[in-house]
Design an enzyme around this catalytic site. Sequence first.
Site, PDB file in Angstrom:
ATOM      1  CG  LEU A  32      -2.026  -1.175   1.126  1.00  9.32           C
ATOM      2  CD1 LEU A  32      -2.706  -0.916   2.218  1.00  9.32           C
ATOM      3  CD2 LEU A  32      -3.064  -0.566  -0.032  1.00  9.32           C
ATOM      4  N   GLY A  33       2.129   0.942   0.619  1.00 10.94           N
ATOM      5  CA  GLY A  33       2.821   2.393   0.209  1.00 10.94           C
ATOM      6  C   GLY A  33       3.785   2.539   1.463  1.00 10.94           C
ATOM      7  N   GLY A  35       6.732   4.934   3.376  1.00 14.24           N
ATOM      8  CA  GLY A  35       7.092   5.880   4.176  1.00 14.24           C
ATOM      9  C   GLY A  35       8.712   5.544   4.916  1.00 14.24           C
ATOM     10  N   GLY A  36       9.277   6.622   5.461  1.00 15.83           N
ATOM     11  CA  GLY A  36      10.843   6.445   6.290  1.00 15.83           C
ATOM     12  C   GLY A  36      10.742   5.638   7.040  1.00 15.83           C
ATOM     13  CB  VAL A  40       1.540   0.714   4.927  1.00 16.52           C
ATOM     14  CG1 VAL A  40       0.254   0.301   5.332  1.00 16.52           C
ATOM     15  CG2 VAL A  40       2.272   1.696   5.593  1.00 16.52           C
ATOM     16  CE  LYS A  54       2.119   2.635  10.095  1.00 19.57           C
ATOM     17  NZ  LYS A  54       2.196   3.038   8.356  1.00 19.57           N
ATOM     18  CG  ASP A 148       2.978  12.026  12.964  1.00 17.33           C
ATOM     19  OD1 ASP A 148       3.136  13.438  12.490  1.00 17.33           O
ATOM     20  OD2 ASP A 148       2.687  11.280  12.112  1.00 17.33           O
TER      21      ASP A 148
END
Length: 488
Positions: A32-33, A35-36, A40, A54, A148
Amino acid sequence: MNFPLGSPAPAVQPLEPTDPVQLGPYRLTGRLGQGGQALVYLGEAESGAPVAVKFFLAPFGDTPSVRESALRELEAAKQVARFCTAQVLDSGTIGTRPYIVSEYVPGPSLQYVVTTTGPYSGSVLDRLAIGTATALVALHDAGIVHRDFKPSNVLIGPDGPRVIDFGIARVLAGTHTLASQVVGTPAYMAPEQLAPGELGPAMDVFAWASTMVFAVTGRPPFGSEAVPAVMNRIAHLPPELDGIEEPLRGLLAECLAKDPVNRPSAQQVLDRLVRRSGQAPPEGAPATGLSEASGPATGDGDGTTSRRGVWAAAAGLVCVLGALCAGALWLLPEATAKHSAGPPAGQKSFVATESQSKPNEEAGISSTGTASASAKPASSTSPAPPQKPAPGRTTGPGSQTKPSTDAPTPQHRVELGEGHFTGYCQTLGWEWVEYRESPQPGAYCVMRKGQTMYLTSKKLDAGCQWRFSNPRARHYFKNKTNFCYAYQ
Protein backbone atom coordinates in the site's frame (compact mmCIF):
# COMPACT_ATOMS: atom_id res chain seq x y z
CA MET A 1 -16.13 -1.56 -3.50
CA ASN A 2 -17.79 1.84 -3.63
CA PHE A 3 -15.64 4.93 -3.15
CA PRO A 4 -16.58 8.60 -3.02
CA LEU A 5 -16.56 10.08 -6.51
CA GLY A 6 -13.09 11.32 -7.41
CA SER A 7 -11.47 9.65 -4.39
CA PRO A 8 -10.00 6.34 -5.56
CA ALA A 9 -8.40 3.99 -3.09
CA PRO A 10 -4.60 4.00 -3.15
CA ALA A 11 -3.26 1.67 -5.82
CA VAL A 12 -2.07 -1.65 -4.45
CA GLN A 13 1.38 -2.48 -5.80
CA PRO A 14 2.64 -6.04 -6.15
CA LEU A 15 5.03 -7.40 -3.55
CA GLU A 16 8.72 -7.04 -4.30
CA PRO A 17 11.10 -10.00 -4.16
CA THR A 18 12.49 -8.85 -0.81
CA ASP A 19 9.06 -8.47 0.81
CA PRO A 20 7.77 -11.08 3.25
CA VAL A 21 4.69 -13.03 2.20
CA GLN A 22 3.51 -13.70 5.75
CA LEU A 23 3.65 -11.74 9.01
CA GLY A 24 2.35 -13.82 11.88
CA PRO A 25 -1.03 -15.24 10.83
CA TYR A 26 -1.52 -12.58 8.13
CA ARG A 27 -0.86 -13.33 4.46
CA LEU A 28 0.50 -10.30 2.57
CA THR A 29 -1.01 -9.67 -0.88
CA GLY A 30 0.43 -6.32 -1.96
CA ARG A 31 2.06 -3.02 -1.03
CA LEU A 32 0.00 0.00 0.00
CA GLY A 33 2.92 2.37 0.52
CA GLN A 34 6.29 3.04 2.07
CA GLY A 35 7.54 5.85 4.31
CA GLY A 36 10.74 6.55 6.13
CA GLN A 37 9.59 4.52 9.13
CA ALA A 38 7.66 1.52 7.83
CA LEU A 39 6.29 -0.45 4.91
CA VAL A 40 2.51 -0.76 4.69
CA TYR A 41 1.09 -3.94 3.18
CA LEU A 42 -2.38 -5.07 2.22
CA GLY A 43 -2.90 -8.33 4.05
CA GLU A 44 -5.49 -10.99 4.61
CA ALA A 45 -6.55 -12.36 7.98
CA GLU A 46 -7.29 -16.04 8.55
CA SER A 47 -10.98 -15.15 8.20
CA GLY A 48 -10.31 -13.73 4.74
CA ALA A 49 -10.95 -10.12 5.84
CA PRO A 50 -8.58 -7.49 4.35
CA VAL A 51 -6.23 -5.79 6.80
CA ALA A 52 -3.49 -3.16 6.67
CA VAL A 53 -0.15 -4.33 8.06
CA LYS A 54 2.50 -1.75 9.01
CA PHE A 55 5.95 -3.39 9.25
CA PHE A 56 8.56 -1.11 10.82
CA LEU A 57 11.95 -0.82 9.18
CA ALA A 58 13.94 -0.42 12.41
CA PRO A 59 14.12 -2.97 15.23
CA PHE A 60 13.02 -2.33 18.79
CA GLY A 61 15.56 -0.74 21.09
CA ASP A 62 17.55 -2.77 23.59
CA THR A 63 15.91 -1.23 26.66
CA PRO A 64 13.22 -3.53 28.11
CA SER A 65 11.32 -0.61 29.64
CA VAL A 66 11.02 1.10 26.24
CA ARG A 67 9.71 -2.08 24.62
CA GLU A 68 7.24 -2.66 27.43
CA SER A 69 5.98 0.92 27.20
CA ALA A 70 5.44 0.54 23.44
CA LEU A 71 3.62 -2.76 23.84
CA ARG A 72 1.36 -1.28 26.56
CA GLU A 73 0.42 1.56 24.24
CA LEU A 74 -0.39 -0.89 21.45
CA GLU A 75 -2.62 -2.86 23.80
CA ALA A 76 -4.38 0.38 24.78
CA ALA A 77 -4.80 1.23 21.09
CA LYS A 78 -6.80 -1.97 20.61
CA GLN A 79 -9.33 -0.66 23.14
CA VAL A 80 -10.06 2.60 21.26
CA ALA A 81 -13.69 2.88 20.17
CA ARG A 82 -14.00 1.81 16.54
CA PHE A 83 -16.07 4.69 15.20
CA CYS A 84 -14.10 7.21 13.10
CA THR A 85 -10.81 5.32 13.52
CA ALA A 86 -9.16 2.41 11.73
CA GLN A 87 -9.34 -0.17 14.51
CA VAL A 88 -6.05 -1.67 15.68
CA LEU A 89 -6.56 -5.44 15.50
CA ASP A 90 -3.24 -7.01 16.40
CA SER A 91 0.48 -6.42 16.85
CA GLY A 92 3.61 -8.47 17.13
CA THR A 93 7.26 -8.77 16.20
CA ILE A 94 9.21 -10.65 13.56
CA GLY A 95 12.63 -11.02 15.09
CA THR A 96 13.16 -7.61 16.64
CA ARG A 97 11.04 -5.63 14.13
CA PRO A 98 7.51 -4.74 15.27
CA TYR A 99 4.39 -4.80 13.11
CA ILE A 100 0.86 -3.47 13.66
CA VAL A 101 -2.31 -4.83 12.05
CA SER A 102 -5.30 -2.54 11.63
CA GLU A 103 -8.61 -2.39 9.83
CA TYR A 104 -8.17 -1.76 6.10
CA VAL A 105 -9.82 1.50 4.97
CA PRO A 106 -10.33 1.50 1.18
CA GLY A 107 -9.86 5.18 0.49
CA PRO A 108 -7.27 7.91 -0.02
CA SER A 109 -5.83 10.25 2.57
CA LEU A 110 -7.12 13.75 3.26
CA GLN A 111 -3.73 14.96 2.01
CA TYR A 112 -4.35 13.30 -1.37
CA VAL A 113 -7.97 14.47 -1.71
CA VAL A 114 -7.24 18.14 -0.93
CA THR A 115 -4.13 18.14 -3.12
CA THR A 116 -5.89 16.64 -6.14
CA THR A 117 -9.45 17.98 -5.90
CA GLY A 118 -9.22 21.09 -3.73
CA PRO A 119 -10.20 22.43 -0.29
CA TYR A 120 -13.31 21.52 1.68
CA SER A 121 -16.22 23.81 2.50
CA GLY A 122 -19.83 23.78 3.68
CA SER A 123 -21.43 20.66 5.13
CA VAL A 124 -18.64 18.46 3.76
CA LEU A 125 -16.19 20.36 5.97
CA ASP A 126 -18.58 20.12 8.94
CA ARG A 127 -18.70 16.34 8.67
CA LEU A 128 -14.92 16.09 8.34
CA ALA A 129 -14.35 18.28 11.41
CA ILE A 130 -16.90 16.44 13.56
CA GLY A 131 -15.73 12.98 12.48
CA THR A 132 -12.06 13.65 13.16
CA ALA A 133 -12.77 15.44 16.46
CA THR A 134 -14.85 12.44 17.54
CA ALA A 135 -11.90 10.18 16.76
CA LEU A 136 -9.63 12.35 18.93
CA VAL A 137 -12.07 12.17 21.83
CA ALA A 138 -12.15 8.38 21.52
CA LEU A 139 -8.33 8.23 21.51
CA HIS A 140 -7.97 10.48 24.55
CA ASP A 141 -10.71 8.59 26.36
CA ALA A 142 -8.63 5.42 25.96
CA GLY A 143 -5.54 7.17 27.31
CA ILE A 144 -3.88 7.46 23.86
CA VAL A 145 -2.15 10.60 22.58
CA HIS A 146 -1.77 10.38 18.80
CA ARG A 147 1.36 12.59 18.57
CA ASP A 148 1.33 12.73 14.74
CA PHE A 149 -2.16 13.85 13.69
CA LYS A 150 -1.93 15.20 10.12
CA PRO A 151 -3.78 15.05 6.77
CA SER A 152 -2.02 11.88 5.62
CA ASN A 153 -3.20 10.13 8.80
CA VAL A 154 -6.86 10.80 7.99
CA LEU A 155 -8.24 8.35 5.42
CA ILE A 156 -11.45 9.18 3.54
CA GLY A 157 -13.28 5.87 3.51
CA PRO A 158 -16.64 5.08 1.89
CA ASP A 159 -18.33 5.63 5.26
CA GLY A 160 -16.48 8.76 6.32
CA PRO A 161 -13.12 9.88 7.72
CA ARG A 162 -10.98 7.44 9.68
CA VAL A 163 -7.98 8.44 11.79
CA ILE A 164 -5.05 6.03 11.50
CA ASP A 165 -1.55 5.49 12.91
CA PHE A 166 -2.48 6.11 16.54
CA GLY A 167 -0.58 4.13 19.12
CA ILE A 168 2.62 3.93 17.07
CA ALA A 169 4.47 6.90 18.57
CA ARG A 170 5.97 4.82 21.37
CA VAL A 171 6.86 2.10 18.88
CA LEU A 172 8.82 4.67 16.87
CA ALA A 173 10.42 6.03 20.03
CA GLY A 174 11.52 2.51 20.89
CA THR A 175 13.31 1.76 17.61
CA HIS A 176 17.07 2.07 17.26
CA THR A 177 17.07 4.70 14.52
CA LEU A 178 14.38 6.96 15.98
CA ALA A 179 15.02 6.76 19.71
CA SER A 180 16.60 10.23 19.86
CA GLN A 181 14.38 11.95 17.30
CA VAL A 182 11.18 13.92 17.70
CA VAL A 183 8.12 12.02 16.51
CA GLY A 184 5.86 14.19 14.39
CA THR A 185 5.55 16.12 11.13
CA PRO A 186 6.97 19.67 11.39
CA ALA A 187 4.09 21.54 9.72
CA TYR A 188 1.59 20.01 12.18
CA MET A 189 3.65 19.99 15.37
CA ALA A 190 2.58 21.89 18.48
CA PRO A 191 5.01 24.39 20.07
CA GLU A 192 5.58 22.12 23.09
CA GLN A 193 6.96 19.42 20.76
CA LEU A 194 9.85 21.70 19.89
CA ALA A 195 11.22 21.74 23.43
CA PRO A 196 11.91 19.13 26.12
CA GLY A 197 9.06 18.45 28.51
CA GLU A 198 5.88 16.50 29.05
CA LEU A 199 3.48 16.11 26.13
CA GLY A 200 -0.24 15.60 26.53
CA PRO A 201 -3.55 15.50 24.61
CA ALA A 202 -3.37 19.26 23.92
CA MET A 203 -0.75 18.62 21.25
CA ASP A 204 -3.32 16.55 19.31
CA VAL A 205 -5.82 19.41 19.49
CA PHE A 206 -3.21 21.74 17.98
CA ALA A 207 -2.45 19.23 15.20
CA TRP A 208 -6.18 18.68 14.57
CA ALA A 209 -6.68 22.41 14.09
CA SER A 210 -3.68 22.59 11.75
CA THR A 211 -5.16 19.73 9.73
CA MET A 212 -8.53 21.48 9.50
CA VAL A 213 -6.81 24.65 8.28
CA PHE A 214 -5.18 22.55 5.55
CA ALA A 215 -8.56 21.05 4.64
CA VAL A 216 -10.12 24.52 4.24
CA THR A 217 -7.25 26.42 2.62
CA GLY A 218 -5.01 23.78 1.06
CA ARG A 219 -2.02 24.77 3.19
CA PRO A 220 -0.90 24.34 6.81
CA PRO A 221 -1.44 27.37 9.08
CA PHE A 222 2.30 27.97 9.50
CA GLY A 223 3.39 27.21 5.94
CA SER A 224 5.31 24.28 4.50
CA GLU A 225 8.61 25.80 3.45
CA ALA A 226 11.98 25.05 5.05
CA VAL A 227 11.60 23.21 8.36
CA PRO A 228 13.47 25.85 10.47
CA ALA A 229 11.21 28.60 9.11
CA VAL A 230 8.06 26.56 9.83
CA MET A 231 9.19 25.77 13.37
CA ASN A 232 9.97 29.42 14.02
CA ARG A 233 6.44 30.41 12.94
CA ILE A 234 4.88 27.68 15.09
CA ALA A 235 6.79 28.90 18.13
CA HIS A 236 6.43 32.66 17.68
CA LEU A 237 3.95 33.77 14.97
CA PRO A 238 0.14 33.61 14.72
CA PRO A 239 -1.41 31.11 12.28
CA GLU A 240 -2.64 32.14 8.84
CA LEU A 241 -6.43 31.70 8.95
CA ASP A 242 -7.47 33.88 6.01
CA GLY A 243 -10.53 32.55 4.19
CA ILE A 244 -11.88 30.48 7.11
CA GLU A 245 -15.38 31.46 8.15
CA GLU A 246 -16.67 31.93 11.68
CA PRO A 247 -17.43 30.23 13.95
CA LEU A 248 -14.86 27.64 12.85
CA ARG A 249 -12.14 30.26 12.54
CA GLY A 250 -12.46 31.33 16.18
CA LEU A 251 -12.42 27.73 17.38
CA LEU A 252 -9.30 26.92 15.34
CA ALA A 253 -7.56 30.03 16.66
CA GLU A 254 -8.12 28.83 20.22
CA CYS A 255 -6.91 25.33 19.37
CA LEU A 256 -3.72 26.86 17.92
CA ALA A 257 -2.84 28.76 21.11
CA LYS A 258 0.89 28.59 21.87
CA ASP A 259 0.28 27.59 25.49
CA PRO A 260 -1.41 24.16 25.69
CA VAL A 261 -3.22 25.28 28.86
CA ASN A 262 -5.20 27.78 26.77
CA ARG A 263 -6.45 25.22 24.24
CA PRO A 264 -9.85 23.53 24.56
CA SER A 265 -9.90 19.78 25.11
CA ALA A 266 -10.93 17.45 22.30
CA GLN A 267 -14.26 16.98 24.12
CA GLN A 268 -14.84 20.74 24.20
CA VAL A 269 -13.95 20.98 20.51
CA LEU A 270 -16.53 18.33 19.66
CA ASP A 271 -19.18 20.01 21.83
CA ARG A 272 -18.71 23.32 20.05
CA LEU A 273 -18.71 21.77 16.57
CA VAL A 274 -21.97 19.94 17.26
CA ARG A 275 -23.59 23.04 18.76
CA ARG A 276 -22.54 24.99 15.63
CA SER A 277 -22.11 28.20 17.62
CA GLY A 278 -18.37 27.81 18.05
CA GLN A 279 -18.89 28.74 21.70
CA ALA A 280 -18.40 26.65 24.79
CA PRO A 281 -21.65 25.12 26.14
CA PRO A 282 -23.34 26.97 29.00
CA GLU A 283 -22.22 25.99 32.48
CA GLY A 284 -24.07 22.90 33.63
CA ALA A 285 -25.13 21.89 30.10
CA PRO A 286 -24.72 18.18 29.28
CA ALA A 287 -21.82 17.15 27.11
CA THR A 288 -22.48 15.96 23.57
CA GLY A 289 -19.69 13.40 23.28
CA LEU A 290 -17.24 11.44 25.36
CA SER A 291 -16.03 12.32 28.81
CA GLU A 292 -13.24 14.89 28.97
CA ALA A 293 -10.82 12.63 30.78
CA SER A 294 -7.79 11.77 28.73
CA GLY A 295 -7.58 8.34 30.34
CA PRO A 296 -10.13 5.57 30.70
CA ALA A 297 -13.20 6.54 32.68
CA THR A 298 -14.01 4.93 36.00
CA GLY A 299 -17.01 4.63 38.27
CA ASP A 300 -18.43 7.76 39.86
CA GLY A 301 -17.66 6.60 43.36
CA ASP A 302 -21.26 6.36 44.50
CA GLY A 303 -21.97 2.92 43.11
CA THR A 304 -23.18 4.20 39.75
CA THR A 305 -21.53 3.16 36.53
CA SER A 306 -19.40 5.37 34.33
CA ARG A 307 -21.01 7.42 31.59
CA ARG A 308 -18.21 6.54 29.21
CA GLY A 309 -20.31 4.05 27.25
CA VAL A 310 -23.18 6.52 26.91
CA TRP A 311 -20.95 9.27 25.57
CA ALA A 312 -19.11 6.82 23.32
CA ALA A 313 -22.40 5.72 21.79
CA ALA A 314 -23.47 9.32 21.29
CA ALA A 315 -20.22 10.30 19.62
CA GLY A 316 -20.31 7.17 17.48
CA LEU A 317 -23.82 8.06 16.39
CA VAL A 318 -22.52 11.43 15.17
CA CYS A 319 -20.06 9.62 12.87
CA VAL A 320 -22.54 7.03 11.66
CA LEU A 321 -25.33 9.52 10.96
CA GLY A 322 -22.93 11.82 9.16
CA ALA A 323 -21.76 8.98 6.95
CA LEU A 324 -25.28 7.76 6.20
CA CYS A 325 -26.53 11.24 5.33
CA ALA A 326 -23.76 11.74 2.85
CA GLY A 327 -23.77 8.28 1.30
CA ALA A 328 -20.98 7.32 -1.03
CA LEU A 329 -20.31 10.95 -2.00
CA TRP A 330 -20.23 12.29 1.55
CA LEU A 331 -16.68 13.58 1.84
CA LEU A 332 -15.92 14.71 -1.67
CA PRO A 333 -15.15 18.38 -2.01
CA GLU A 334 -16.73 18.06 -5.48
CA ALA A 335 -20.03 17.12 -3.86
CA THR A 336 -20.68 20.73 -2.82
CA ALA A 337 -21.56 23.60 -5.09
CA LYS A 338 -19.05 25.82 -3.34
CA HIS A 339 -16.13 23.50 -4.05
CA SER A 340 -13.41 24.23 -6.57
CA ALA A 341 -10.01 22.77 -7.32
CA GLY A 342 -7.29 23.51 -4.83
CA PRO A 343 -3.66 23.59 -3.86
CA PRO A 344 -0.47 22.53 -5.62
CA ALA A 345 -0.50 19.16 -7.24
CA GLY A 346 2.40 16.79 -7.35
CA GLN A 347 2.02 14.85 -4.10
CA LYS A 348 1.03 11.62 -5.80
CA SER A 349 1.58 9.27 -2.92
CA PHE A 350 -0.96 8.79 -0.15
CA VAL A 351 1.99 9.07 2.26
CA ALA A 352 2.51 12.63 3.51
CA THR A 353 5.34 14.74 2.11
CA GLU A 354 5.02 17.71 4.41
CA SER A 355 8.46 17.19 5.91
CA GLN A 356 10.20 17.91 2.61
CA SER A 357 12.06 21.16 2.83
CA LYS A 358 11.25 24.07 0.52
CA PRO A 359 13.44 27.09 -0.18
CA ASN A 360 13.77 29.42 2.80
CA GLU A 361 11.96 32.42 1.44
CA GLU A 362 12.69 34.47 4.55
CA ALA A 363 16.41 34.13 3.84
CA GLY A 364 15.96 35.09 0.17
CA ILE A 365 17.32 31.80 -1.14
CA SER A 366 16.12 30.62 -4.57
CA SER A 367 15.42 27.03 -5.49
CA THR A 368 18.79 26.81 -7.22
CA GLY A 369 20.53 27.50 -3.91
CA THR A 370 21.78 30.95 -4.93
CA ALA A 371 20.82 34.24 -3.38
CA SER A 372 17.87 35.83 -5.16
CA ALA A 373 18.80 39.39 -4.26
CA SER A 374 18.73 40.38 -7.93
CA ALA A 375 15.04 39.59 -8.15
CA LYS A 376 12.86 42.64 -7.69
CA PRO A 377 10.63 42.53 -4.64
CA ALA A 378 6.98 41.80 -5.16
CA SER A 379 4.67 44.77 -5.05
CA SER A 380 3.39 45.39 -1.57
CA THR A 381 0.03 44.01 -0.69
CA SER A 382 -2.42 44.89 1.98
CA PRO A 383 -1.52 43.29 5.30
CA ALA A 384 -3.71 40.47 6.51
CA PRO A 385 -6.42 41.71 8.86
CA PRO A 386 -5.82 40.98 12.54
CA GLN A 387 -7.34 37.74 13.73
CA LYS A 388 -10.45 38.15 15.80
CA PRO A 389 -11.89 35.73 18.31
CA ALA A 390 -15.20 34.09 17.57
CA PRO A 391 -18.20 36.43 18.12
CA GLY A 392 -19.34 36.47 21.69
CA ARG A 393 -16.02 35.20 23.09
CA THR A 394 -12.88 36.56 24.61
CA THR A 395 -9.69 34.53 24.42
CA GLY A 396 -6.78 34.00 26.74
CA PRO A 397 -6.47 32.79 30.31
CA GLY A 398 -9.58 33.38 32.39
CA SER A 399 -11.68 34.22 29.36
CA GLN A 400 -15.43 34.03 29.74
CA THR A 401 -18.24 33.56 27.29
CA LYS A 402 -20.22 36.74 26.76
CA PRO A 403 -23.61 36.87 25.08
CA SER A 404 -23.65 38.52 21.70
CA THR A 405 -26.33 39.14 19.12
CA ASP A 406 -23.85 39.90 16.33
CA ALA A 407 -23.86 37.13 13.73
CA PRO A 408 -20.69 36.63 11.68
CA THR A 409 -20.82 38.05 8.16
CA PRO A 410 -21.00 35.06 5.78
CA GLN A 411 -18.19 34.79 3.25
CA HIS A 412 -18.48 33.18 -0.16
CA ARG A 413 -15.69 31.81 -2.28
CA VAL A 414 -15.53 33.60 -5.64
CA GLU A 415 -13.46 32.26 -8.54
CA LEU A 416 -11.37 35.04 -10.08
CA GLY A 417 -9.87 33.13 -12.99
CA GLU A 418 -6.53 31.98 -14.35
CA GLY A 419 -3.40 33.59 -12.94
CA HIS A 420 -1.34 34.28 -16.12
CA PHE A 421 1.72 34.87 -13.93
CA THR A 422 4.26 35.65 -16.68
CA GLY A 423 3.59 39.35 -16.18
CA TYR A 424 3.95 38.91 -12.43
CA CYS A 425 7.30 37.16 -12.85
CA GLN A 426 8.44 40.01 -15.08
CA THR A 427 7.69 42.50 -12.31
CA LEU A 428 10.05 40.43 -10.15
CA GLY A 429 12.86 40.62 -12.72
CA TRP A 430 12.31 37.26 -14.44
CA GLU A 431 11.06 36.41 -17.94
CA TRP A 432 8.21 33.90 -17.73
CA VAL A 433 6.46 31.40 -15.48
CA GLU A 434 6.15 27.65 -15.83
CA TYR A 435 5.23 24.62 -13.73
CA ARG A 436 8.09 22.22 -12.99
CA GLU A 437 8.29 18.89 -11.20
CA SER A 438 11.83 19.40 -9.86
CA PRO A 439 13.59 20.20 -7.65
CA GLN A 440 10.06 20.20 -6.17
CA PRO A 441 6.63 20.43 -7.84
CA GLY A 442 5.33 23.96 -8.22
CA ALA A 443 5.42 27.21 -10.17
CA TYR A 444 8.73 28.83 -11.05
CA CYS A 445 9.79 32.16 -12.50
CA VAL A 446 12.35 31.37 -15.22
CA MET A 447 15.11 33.06 -17.21
CA ARG A 448 16.55 31.89 -20.54
CA LYS A 449 19.93 31.40 -18.88
CA GLY A 450 18.41 28.53 -16.93
CA GLN A 451 17.98 30.32 -13.62
CA THR A 452 14.74 29.69 -11.74
CA MET A 453 12.99 30.98 -8.65
CA TYR A 454 10.49 28.79 -6.81
CA LEU A 455 7.25 30.65 -6.02
CA THR A 456 6.23 29.99 -2.43
CA SER A 457 2.60 30.06 -1.38
CA LYS A 458 3.00 33.67 -0.21
CA LYS A 459 4.42 34.75 -3.57
CA LEU A 460 1.66 32.88 -5.41
CA ASP A 461 -0.95 34.70 -3.33
CA ALA A 462 0.86 37.97 -4.06
CA GLY A 463 0.70 37.08 -7.77
CA CYS A 464 -3.08 36.67 -7.59
CA GLN A 465 -3.36 39.97 -5.72
CA TRP A 466 -1.26 41.66 -8.43
CA ARG A 467 -3.17 39.99 -11.27
CA PHE A 468 -6.65 40.94 -10.05
CA SER A 469 -5.83 44.04 -7.96
CA ASN A 470 -7.51 42.33 -5.04
CA PRO A 471 -5.69 42.19 -1.68
CA ARG A 472 -7.90 39.25 -0.62
CA ALA A 473 -7.04 37.10 -3.64
CA ARG A 474 -5.54 33.67 -3.00
CA HIS A 475 -3.86 31.10 -5.25
CA TYR A 476 -4.51 27.46 -6.05
CA PHE A 477 -3.44 25.01 -8.76
CA LYS A 478 -5.85 23.43 -11.21
CA ASN A 479 -4.12 20.75 -13.27
CA LYS A 480 -0.76 22.49 -12.77
CA THR A 481 -2.19 25.83 -13.93
CA ASN A 482 -2.28 28.91 -11.69
CA PHE A 483 -5.77 29.99 -10.67
CA CYS A 484 -7.04 32.56 -8.18
CA TYR A 485 -10.01 32.93 -5.84
CA ALA A 486 -11.15 35.22 -3.03
CA TYR A 487 -13.62 35.09 -0.15
CA GLN A 488 -16.10 37.97 -0.35
